[in-house]
Design a protein around this motif. Structure first.
Motif, short mmCIF file in Angstrom:
data_model
loop_
_atom_site.label_atom_id
_atom_site.label_comp_id
_atom_site.label_asym_id
_atom_site.label_seq_id
_atom_site.Cartn_x
_atom_site.Cartn_y
_atom_site.Cartn_z
N LYS A 1 4.46 3.78 -5.77
CA LYS A 1 4.12 3.02 -6.97
C LYS A 1 5.32 2.22 -7.48
CE LYS A 1 4.95 7.05 -9.94
NZ LYS A 1 4.32 8.07 -10.80
N SER B 1 -1.18 2.75 -5.26
CA SER B 1 -0.27 3.56 -4.43
C SER B 1 -0.99 4.77 -3.86
CB SER B 1 0.94 4.02 -5.25
OG SER B 1 0.56 4.97 -6.24
N VAL C 1 0.11 2.42 -9.92
CA VAL C 1 -0.17 3.84 -9.72
C VAL C 1 -1.47 4.03 -8.95
CG1 VAL C 1 -0.71 6.01 -10.88
CG2 VAL C 1 1.12 4.56 -11.75
#
Length: 598
Positions: free
Chosen positions: A178, A171, A168
């Protein structure tokens, strides 16, 4: 920038300005990890085929018990310091102060206790899986499998969060989905762990340890020299003036508070004992070494590096505080989650030097892959040894047993990757790991303390107390998760129009967070008391609960003391293993899998 932009998954459009060298460094380090696994898979196959080599299964799971000390030490160092440490700890320091540092640093004392108390007893068994201890100590397959089940549950939950959290965060700055990063982390780790076994895990961990130190060191050096941070003096001054350093010295002995020095010292020691002392991930590395003295040596060798790494990662949180003190991205809407603040800081500070941000991203990835590979390898050993070996021994060849272990690694990798896709609703990464790991850690340590220090304890007192304490901790943990009594706890920054000028498009576009009317350190008073029990104190609560049930039961039930178990207790820690114990595996084949062997 609005909160909706932050919530969309990207910190901002800064990821488009990353140098091609950043991507290249990341890709190279990922390829290097997989390549190391392939190399050791080929090398191990040649060793097994050679004359006098260890069995294929032993070579795969424990490196033929001839692993060199240095890579094992580096592997042990990185196994429990995942990407969650790299991202979650600095964010916690920024948000609530450096108490969390003490919770990690106290792991040094746990390692010493492991070397002195637990390792001399466990190493003499020469078992691939730690959980075999319960067969020798209690003659109980049931307790062995109960403990193994808890270990597997804890490991797979932890691994899923370990995959999800950095995916997460990365990304948001790399411009990669993600979900794609989750697949990359999960598949690459599964690949090299499956084909290379423990040797691939250990040697890759060694490489990843270097990347971890390199990445964090680069971030600290560049951070301290950044004009917005202002040098070491300003970092320490802001940490003190903002009240964060003062949070270190909360001496309240109550358990219904967010954290305290007592909770960190006592409960933190138990938590890290569950990691370094009674955990298959660690024990599997200890038994891969040729003798007890070498195994104890690597523990002592890792004390200072472990302390240093925990300390410099926590110090990054103070750098982040100095950098964002006058323009908090949580208040400007630049990010929606505190977990993203470290990677935002790293991008801003390292991006001007091509390749450095890629090095830091590789550092986070290395910490992630190290934990994942260790977890997969140890889960395979636990599943095969605890649930399959008794049924398959004598019916399959050594090569077939190795293939089964490789299949288990693949299945564990798939499961943890799939669960990572479902980890989004769990909340902050550090909170999840501290609460879930802590809830399970207490009974995991207590069951060994009971078995080692209370020789009169038997199967019933051990089994009943273990189940009841885990059920109690599940209720406490669930209550905390549902009510979240500490969601309003944070320490203020000094966001202002002047501070945000030049940092965000509209320097007036921020909203100052307001503290609640109650003392947030002690939680929302409208929530249940059990939900306000410190998540950092869960291991202590679980530990005390189990022993409080088990010790009275031991003397009430007065179970018959088993023969040939003294060498597995503290009074007999220096006794050799009786010859009859070496025949126990043969004895196990004759009994039902659910029997307690009394």
């Amino acid at each position: 920038m609005s909160a909706s932009v932050a919530a969309s998954g990207h910190i901002d459009d800064g990821y488009r300005q990353l140098s091609w060298l950043d991507y290249a460094v990341f890709a190279f380090s990922l390829s290097l990890s997989v390549g190391t696994g392939v190399y050791h898979a080929i090398k191990s196959r040649l060793i097994v085929r050679g004359r006098g080599g260890p069995s294929a299964k032993d070579e795969y799971l424990i490196g033929g018990r001839k692993m060199p000390a240095l890579p094992v030490a580096l592997s042990l160092l990185t196994t429990f310091l995942s990407g969650i440490l790299m991202l979650g700890v600095p964010a916690e320091v920024f948000q609530r102060g450096p108490q969390v540092w003490l919770n990690f640093a106290i792991g040094v004392s746990s390692s010493i206790f492991t070397a002195i108390i637990f390792l001399p007893i466990f190493h003499k068994m020469q078992s691939t899986c730690l959980h075999e201890y319960f067969i020798h100590r209690y003659r109980s397959v049931l307790i062995r499998r109960l403990f193994s089940g808890l270990f597997l549950l804890m490991t797979v939950v932890y691994m899923s969060v370990v995959i999800y959290a950095p995916a997460v965060a990365l990304s948001a700055v790399f411009g990669v989905s993600k979900w794609h990063l989750i697949l990359i982390f999960g598949s690459c780790t599964t690949l090299y762990t499956c084909i290379g076994g423990l040797k691939a895990v250990v040697w890759t961990d060694s490489l990843q340890a270097c990347l971890m130190y390199g990445g964090v060191s680069a971030l600290i050096y560049k951070g301290l020299n950044h004009p917005r941070v202002g040098g070491l003096d300003r970092v320490l001054r802001i940490a003190s003036e903002s009240g964060r350093l003062g949070e270190m010295w909360r001496w309240d002995v109550g358990i219904a508070q967010y954290n305290s020095i007592w909770i960190n010292l006592i409960s933190g020691t138990i938590t890290w004992l569950a990691a370094f002392g009674v955990n298959q991930l660690a024990i599997q590395r200890y038994v891969s070494l040729p003798d007890l003295k070498t195994a104890q040596g690597i523990i002592y060798y890792t004390l200072l590096p472990f302390f240093v790494l925990c300390s410099i990662v926590a110090f990054v949180g103070l750098l982040v505080l100095a950098y964002f003190h006058e323009c908090n991205p949580l208040e400007t809407g630049q990010i929606a989650e505190t977990d993203h603040i470290t990677i935002l800081f790293a991008r801003d500070v390292l991006q001007p030097t091509p390749g450095l941000f890629g090095l830091y991203v590789s550092c986070i990835m290395s910490a992630t892959l190290s934990t994942l590979s260790s977890g997969m390898n140890s889960m395979a050993a636990a599943i095969y040894e605890d649930f399959l070996k008794q049924k398959l021994d004598g019916k399959i060849t050594d090569t077939q047993a190795t293939q089964i272990n490789k299949l288990i690694v693949v299945l564990c990798g798939l499961l943890s990757t799939i669960l990572a896709f479902a980890a989004e609703p769990l909340g902050g990464i550090l909170r999840v790991c501290i609460s879930v790991m802590g809830a399970m850690s207490g009974p995991m340590v207590a069951i060994f303390v009971l078995a080692i220090f209370f020789p009169a304890s038997g199967v019933l007192s051990c089994g009943i107390s273990f189940v009841l304490s885990n059920l109690a901790m599940a209720v406490i943990c669930l209550s905390n998760y549902l009510e979240d009594p500490y969601k309003d706890l944070f320490l203020h920054t000094n966001t202002s129009v002047t501070g945000c000028t030049g940092q965000i498009p509209d320097p007036r576009g921020f909203t100052i967070r307001q503290s609640p009317a109650f003392d947030a350190h002690y939680g929302d008073p409208n929530t249940l008391w059990i939900s306000r029990i410190s998540t950092y104190g869960y291991s202590l609560v679980g530990f005390v609960l189990m022993l409080a049930i088990a010790i009275p039961l031991t003397y009430i039930l007065k179970e018959k003391e088993l023969k040939n178990t003294r060498h597995l207790t503290w009074p007999g820690r220096n006794d050799p293993t009786p010859a009859s114990e070496h025949e126990l595996d043969h004895f196990l084949k004759e009994i039902p899998s659910t029997s307690t062997l009394n």
